[in-house]
Design a protein around this motif. Structure first.
Motif, PDB file in Angstrom:
ATOM      1  N   ALA A 125       0.830  -1.214   0.000  1.00  0.00           N
ATOM      2  CA  ALA A 125       0.000   0.000   0.000  1.00  0.00           C
ATOM      3  C   ALA A 125       0.861   1.260   0.000  1.00  0.00           C
ATOM      4  N   ILE A 126       1.965   1.257   0.756  1.00  0.00           N
ATOM      5  CA  ILE A 126       2.865   2.415   0.782  1.00  0.00           C
ATOM      6  C   ILE A 126       3.487   2.618  -0.598  1.00  0.00           C
ATOM      7  N   ALA A 127       3.963   1.510  -1.218  1.00  0.00           N
ATOM      8  CA  ALA A 127       4.575   1.608  -2.548  1.00  0.00           C
ATOM      9  C   ALA A 127       3.562   2.098  -3.567  1.00  0.00           C
ATOM     10  N   SER A 128       2.342   1.617  -3.487  1.00  0.00           N
ATOM     11  CA  SER A 128       1.293   2.025  -4.422  1.00  0.00           C
ATOM     12  C   SER A 128       0.996   3.515  -4.295  1.00  0.00           C
ATOM     13  N   LEU A 129       0.908   3.991  -3.059  1.00  0.00           N
ATOM     14  CA  LEU A 129       0.602   5.400  -2.819  1.00  0.00           C
ATOM     15  C   LEU A 129       1.754   6.319  -3.215  1.00  0.00           C
ATOM     16  N   GLU A 130       2.963   5.961  -2.821  1.00  0.00           N
ATOM     17  CA  GLU A 130       4.107   6.856  -3.008  1.00  0.00           C
ATOM     18  C   GLU A 130       4.647   6.889  -4.438  1.00  0.00           C
ATOM     19  N   SER A 131       4.348   5.847  -5.246  1.00  0.00           N
ATOM     20  CA  SER A 131       4.945   5.805  -6.584  1.00  0.00           C
ATOM     21  C   SER A 131       3.928   5.528  -7.697  1.00  0.00           C
ATOM     22  N   ALA A 132       2.644   5.708  -7.402  1.00  0.00           N
ATOM     23  CA  ALA A 132       1.605   5.411  -8.391  1.00  0.00           C
ATOM     24  C   ALA A 132       1.792   3.995  -8.938  1.00  0.00           C
ATOM     25  N   ASP A 133       1.763   3.045  -8.023  1.00  0.00           N
ATOM     26  CA  ASP A 133       1.928   1.626  -8.355  1.00  0.00           C
ATOM     27  C   ASP A 133       3.266   1.323  -9.040  1.00  0.00           C
ATOM     28  N   GLY A 134       4.319   1.974  -8.554  1.00  0.00           N
ATOM     29  CA  GLY A 134       5.659   1.686  -9.047  1.00  0.00           C
ATOM     30  C   GLY A 134       6.016   2.351 -10.356  1.00  0.00           C
ATOM     31  N   THR A 135       5.194   3.266 -10.845  1.00  0.00           N
ATOM     32  CA  THR A 135       5.449   3.902 -12.148  1.00  0.00           C
ATOM     33  C   THR A 135       6.181   5.237 -12.023  1.00  0.00           C
ATOM     34  N   MET A 136       6.205   5.835 -10.808  1.00  0.00           N
ATOM     35  CA  MET A 136       6.836   7.139 -10.627  1.00  0.00           C
ATOM     36  C   MET A 136       7.730   7.113  -9.388  1.00  0.00           C
ATOM     37  N   CYS A 137       9.031   6.928  -9.599  1.00  0.00           N
ATOM     38  CA  CYS A 137       9.982   6.870  -8.490  1.00  0.00           C
ATOM     39  C   CYS A 137      10.843   8.138  -8.516  1.00  0.00           C
ATOM     40  N   PHE A 138      10.877   8.870  -7.403  1.00  0.00           N
ATOM     41  CA  PHE A 138      11.649  10.123  -7.407  1.00  0.00           C
ATOM     42  C   PHE A 138      13.141   9.851  -7.416  1.00  0.00           C
ATOM     43  N   LYS A 139      13.536   8.646  -7.006  1.00  0.00           N
ATOM     44  CA  LYS A 139      14.906   8.164  -7.121  1.00  0.00           C
ATOM     45  C   LYS A 139      14.841   6.762  -7.736  1.00  0.00           C
ATOM     46  N   GLY A 189       9.368   6.716  -1.422  1.00  0.00           N
ATOM     47  CA  GLY A 189       9.692   8.065  -0.947  1.00  0.00           C
ATOM     48  C   GLY A 189      10.541   7.977   0.308  1.00  0.00           C
ATOM     49  N   PHE A 190      11.348   6.949   0.374  1.00  0.00           N
ATOM     50  CA  PHE A 190      12.098   6.663   1.591  1.00  0.00           C
ATOM     51  C   PHE A 190      13.547   7.123   1.435  1.00  0.00           C
ATOM     52  N   GLY A 191      14.003   7.954   2.381  1.00  0.00           N
ATOM     53  CA  GLY A 191      15.387   8.420   2.343  1.00  0.00           C
ATOM     54  C   GLY A 191      15.636   9.360   1.176  1.00  0.00           C
ATOM     55  N   LYS A 192      16.907   9.456   0.774  1.00  0.00           N
ATOM     56  CA  LYS A 192      17.281  10.386  -0.278  1.00  0.00           C
ATOM     57  C   LYS A 192      18.006   9.716  -1.436  1.00  0.00           C
ATOM     58  N   SER A 193      18.057   8.389  -1.418  1.00  0.00           N
ATOM     59  CA  SER A 193      18.785   7.678  -2.473  1.00  0.00           C
ATOM     60  C   SER A 193      17.913   6.618  -3.131  1.00  0.00           C
ATOM     61  N   GLY A 194      18.440   6.105  -4.236  1.00  0.00           N
ATOM     62  CA  GLY A 194      17.730   5.051  -4.949  1.00  0.00           C
ATOM     63  C   GLY A 194      18.269   3.680  -4.569  1.00  0.00           C
ATOM     64  N   LYS A 234       2.990   9.330  11.685  1.00  0.00           N
ATOM     65  CA  LYS A 234       3.529  10.450  12.461  1.00  0.00           C
ATOM     66  C   LYS A 234       4.997  10.735  12.152  1.00  0.00           C
ATOM     67  N   ARG A 235       5.763   9.690  11.818  1.00  0.00           N
ATOM     68  CA  ARG A 235       7.177   9.891  11.575  1.00  0.00           C
ATOM     69  C   ARG A 235       7.585   9.578  10.140  1.00  0.00           C
ATOM     70  N   TYR A 236       6.680   8.910   9.395  1.00  0.00           N
ATOM     71  CA  TYR A 236       7.049   8.482   8.031  1.00  0.00           C
ATOM     72  C   TYR A 236       6.693   9.532   6.986  1.00  0.00           C
ATOM     73  N   ALA A 237       5.515  10.170   7.128  1.00  0.00           N
ATOM     74  CA  ALA A 237       5.050  11.119   6.104  1.00  0.00           C
ATOM     75  C   ALA A 237       4.542  12.404   6.756  1.00  0.00           C
ATOM     76  N   SER A 238       4.690  13.488   6.030  1.00  0.00           N
ATOM     77  CA  SER A 238       4.247  14.788   6.541  1.00  0.00           C
ATOM     78  C   SER A 238       2.760  15.008   6.321  1.00  0.00           C
ATOM     79  N   SER A 239       2.161  14.297   5.359  1.00  0.00           N
ATOM     80  CA  SER A 239       0.740  14.464   5.065  1.00  0.00           C
ATOM     81  C   SER A 239      -0.110  13.835   6.169  1.00  0.00           C
ATOM     82  N   SER A 240      -1.121  14.567   6.615  1.00  0.00           N
ATOM     83  CA  SER A 240      -2.002  14.081   7.676  1.00  0.00           C
ATOM     84  C   SER A 240      -3.027  13.072   7.145  1.00  0.00           C
ATOM     85  N   THR A 241      -3.133  12.963   5.815  1.00  0.00           N
ATOM     86  CA  THR A 241      -4.093  12.014   5.226  1.00  0.00           C
ATOM     87  C   THR A 241      -3.398  10.767   4.659  1.00  0.00           C
TER      88      THR A 241
END
Length: 254
Positions: A157-171, A177-182, A219-226
């Protein structure tokens, strides 16, 4: 010179050349070797007849025994086929029944769930709910659950939400969306994030521990309240799909 020999009805004489002279004056020729040969021939014929009859009866008995054996083998084979089919069917049913039941949880139940505990789902279950570039990664999600105990539906569920089902990875390959590296691969990312969740976010005493529910991790993983709402909604959908499929499979086996 003639010998006298007694007979029931009178006298007879046997000459040296084997001729028998009866009292009446008539003579009869008697050959001992011929009589012996005749008797031997009769005995041999009887013996051959008896042997032939024995062989014939033995052949018939053998054929009958062979036929009986073939029938028994056929029945045994048929019984084995039936038993094997039933055994496989029973084994499959028992395996499904033995698997931990996957309920169709409500969203409120999912929100209060301890996600540090494994879900118990299989790769086949995950194939029902993965989309986009998450497809083909079911084995990596299940392995991470076995290695670290974290509910793999939570990780999906986290991967689906953060990367649009693995199609958009910021790294590269970072679907969380974990850390700053790929990562070198998406499977590596699944392993690293699952381990971090288990050790840092969901373990009492962990550096980022706030509790064991989705909202606690938020509370510690994401800044979004939703964030927790979106993750919980996905997990609720996953549980519903998997539960429905398992129930349908079990119904077919009954």
């Amino acid at each position: 010179m003639k010998k006298k020999i007694k007979q029931d009805s009178g006298l007879r004489y046997c000459s040296p050349d084997g001729e028998i002279v009866l009292q009446s004056g008539r003579s009869k020729r008697f050959s001992k070797p011929a009589a012996v040969l005749t008797s031997a021939a009769v005995i041999l014929s009887a013996a051959l007849f008896a042997l032939g009859l024995y062989l014939l009866v033995d052949k018939v008995d053998h054929a009958a025994a062979k036929a009986d054996q073939a029938i028994l083998q056929e029945k045994s084979s048929a019984a084995t086929d039936v038993d094997l089919a039933n055994a496989l069917r029973t084994s499959a049913a028992n395996r499904v029944i033995a698997d931990e039941t996957i309920p169709a949880y409500s969203e409120s139940q999912v929100r209060s769930m301890d996600v540090s505990k494994p879900s118990g789902v299989t790769e086949a279950d995950l194939k029902l709910i993965t989309k986009g570039n998450l497809k083909g990664l079911e084995g990596a999600f299940v392995k991470a659950e076995k290695d670290y105990g974290v509910n793999c539906l939570f990780v999906v569920a986290i991967a689906s939400l953060e990367s649009a089902d693995g199609t958009m990875c910021f790294k590269p390959n970072n679907m969380f969306g974990f850390g700053k590296s790929g990562f070198s691969s998406k499977a590596e990312g699944i392993n690293v994030v699952s381990k971090a969740l288990a050790q840092n976010y969901l373990r009492p005493g962990g550096s980022l521990y706030c509790g064991k529910t989705i909202s606690d991790v938020n509370k510690r993983y994401a800044s979004s309240s939703t964030w927790d709402d979106k993750v919980a909604a996905r997990m609720t959908s996953y549980y519903g799909t998997i539960s429905k499929n398992r129930n349908a499979t079990l119904a077919k086996l009954k």
